[in-house]
Write a protein that holds these residues in place. Structure first.
Motif, short mmCIF file in Angstrom:
data_model
loop_
_atom_site.label_atom_id
_atom_site.label_comp_id
_atom_site.label_asym_id
_atom_site.label_seq_id
_atom_site.Cartn_x
_atom_site.Cartn_y
_atom_site.Cartn_z
N LEU A 16 84.35 88.99 115.47
CA LEU A 16 85.35 88.04 115.94
C LEU A 16 86.29 88.79 116.88
O LEU A 16 86.98 89.72 116.46
CB LEU A 16 86.12 87.45 114.76
N PHE A 17 86.28 88.42 118.16
CA PHE A 17 87.18 89.02 119.13
C PHE A 17 88.56 88.36 119.00
O PHE A 17 88.67 87.14 119.02
CB PHE A 17 86.67 88.84 120.56
N ASP A 18 89.61 89.17 118.86
CA ASP A 18 90.96 88.65 118.69
C ASP A 18 91.65 88.34 120.03
O ASP A 18 92.47 87.45 120.11
CB ASP A 18 91.83 89.65 117.94
N GLN A 19 91.33 89.13 121.06
CA GLN A 19 92.02 89.04 122.34
C GLN A 19 91.02 88.82 123.47
O GLN A 19 89.93 89.38 123.44
CB GLN A 19 92.79 90.33 122.63
N PRO A 20 91.39 88.06 124.49
CA PRO A 20 90.54 87.99 125.68
C PRO A 20 90.42 89.39 126.30
O PRO A 20 91.38 90.15 126.30
CB PRO A 20 91.30 87.05 126.61
N GLY A 21 89.24 89.74 126.78
CA GLY A 21 89.02 91.04 127.40
C GLY A 21 88.50 92.11 126.46
O GLY A 21 88.14 93.19 126.90
N GLU A 22 88.45 91.85 125.15
CA GLU A 22 87.87 92.83 124.23
C GLU A 22 86.39 92.96 124.54
O GLU A 22 85.72 91.99 124.90
CB GLU A 22 88.07 92.41 122.78
N ARG A 23 85.85 94.18 124.37
CA ARG A 23 84.46 94.46 124.72
C ARG A 23 83.73 95.16 123.59
O ARG A 23 84.34 95.84 122.78
CB ARG A 23 84.39 95.36 125.95
N MET A 24 82.41 95.02 123.63
CA MET A 24 81.56 95.68 122.65
C MET A 24 80.22 96.00 123.30
O MET A 24 79.62 95.16 123.96
CB MET A 24 81.35 94.76 121.45
N TYR A 25 79.74 97.25 123.13
CA TYR A 25 78.42 97.66 123.60
C TYR A 25 77.42 97.55 122.45
O TYR A 25 77.75 97.88 121.31
CB TYR A 25 78.43 99.13 124.06
N THR A 26 76.22 97.07 122.76
CA THR A 26 75.15 97.07 121.78
C THR A 26 73.85 97.52 122.45
O THR A 26 73.75 97.52 123.67
CB THR A 26 74.89 95.68 121.16
N GLN A 27 72.90 97.88 121.65
CA GLN A 27 71.57 98.19 122.15
C GLN A 27 70.88 96.88 122.50
O GLN A 27 71.14 95.85 121.89
CB GLN A 27 70.79 98.93 121.07
N SER A 28 70.00 96.91 123.45
CA SER A 28 69.26 95.71 123.86
C SER A 28 68.53 95.13 122.66
O SER A 28 67.90 95.85 121.90
CB SER A 28 68.27 96.06 124.96
N GLY A 29 68.62 93.82 122.48
CA GLY A 29 67.98 93.15 121.35
C GLY A 29 68.82 93.11 120.10
O GLY A 29 68.37 92.65 119.06
N GLY A 30 70.06 93.58 120.18
CA GLY A 30 70.92 93.62 119.01
C GLY A 30 71.64 92.33 118.70
O GLY A 30 72.16 92.14 117.62
N MET A 31 71.68 91.38 119.64
CA MET A 31 72.42 90.13 119.45
C MET A 31 71.48 89.03 119.02
O MET A 31 70.44 88.81 119.64
CB MET A 31 73.11 89.74 120.76
N ALA A 32 71.83 88.34 117.94
CA ALA A 32 71.01 87.23 117.47
C ALA A 32 71.55 85.90 117.99
O ALA A 32 70.79 85.02 118.35
CB ALA A 32 70.99 87.21 115.94
N TRP A 33 72.86 85.73 118.03
CA TRP A 33 73.47 84.52 118.56
C TRP A 33 74.89 84.85 119.00
O TRP A 33 75.47 85.85 118.59
CB TRP A 33 73.48 83.40 117.52
N MET A 34 75.45 84.00 119.88
CA MET A 34 76.84 84.16 120.28
C MET A 34 77.42 82.79 120.61
O MET A 34 76.69 81.86 120.95
CB MET A 34 76.98 85.11 121.47
#
Length: 74
Positions: A16-34
Motif C-alpha cells: 500500500l503506497f501512502d504518498q504519490p511518487g513512492e516507488r518500488m523495484y521488483t524482479q520481472s514477473g513479480g507482480m500478480a495484480w495492481m
C-alpha cells in the motif's frame, strides 16, 4: 509504504503506497495484480552489464519500477 503478507498456501505480499511518487523495484514477473494509480516501467536497473550479471545468477535481466500516481485509500 505499508505491506502485509496474505494467504497461506499461495502467499503474496500486498503493498500500500501512502504518498504519490513512492516507488518500488521488483524482479520481472513479480507482480500478480495492481490497482489503478500505479505506473509500471521496465529497465535494466544498473545498466546492461548489471542485467547480464543478474541473468547469470538465475534472475531476470530486467527490473520493473512501480510508481504511485496517487495515494491508496483504505
Amino acid at each position: 509504504m505499508q505491506y502485509r503478507i496474505i494467504g497461506n498456501t499461495m502467499p503474496a505480499v500486498e503493498i500500500l503506497f501512502d504518498q504519490p511518487g513512492e516507488r518500488m523495484y521488483t524482479q520481472s514477473g513479480g507482480m500478480a495484480w495492481m490497482s489503478d494509480g500505479i505506473t509500471m516501467e521496465t529497465n535494466t536497473h544498473g545498466g546492461l552489464l548489471k542485467g547480464v550479471g543478474r541473468m547469470f545468477a538465475g534472475e531476470s535481466i530486467f527490473c520493473l519500477l512501480y510508481t504511485s500516481d496517487a495515494a491508496d485509500e483504505l
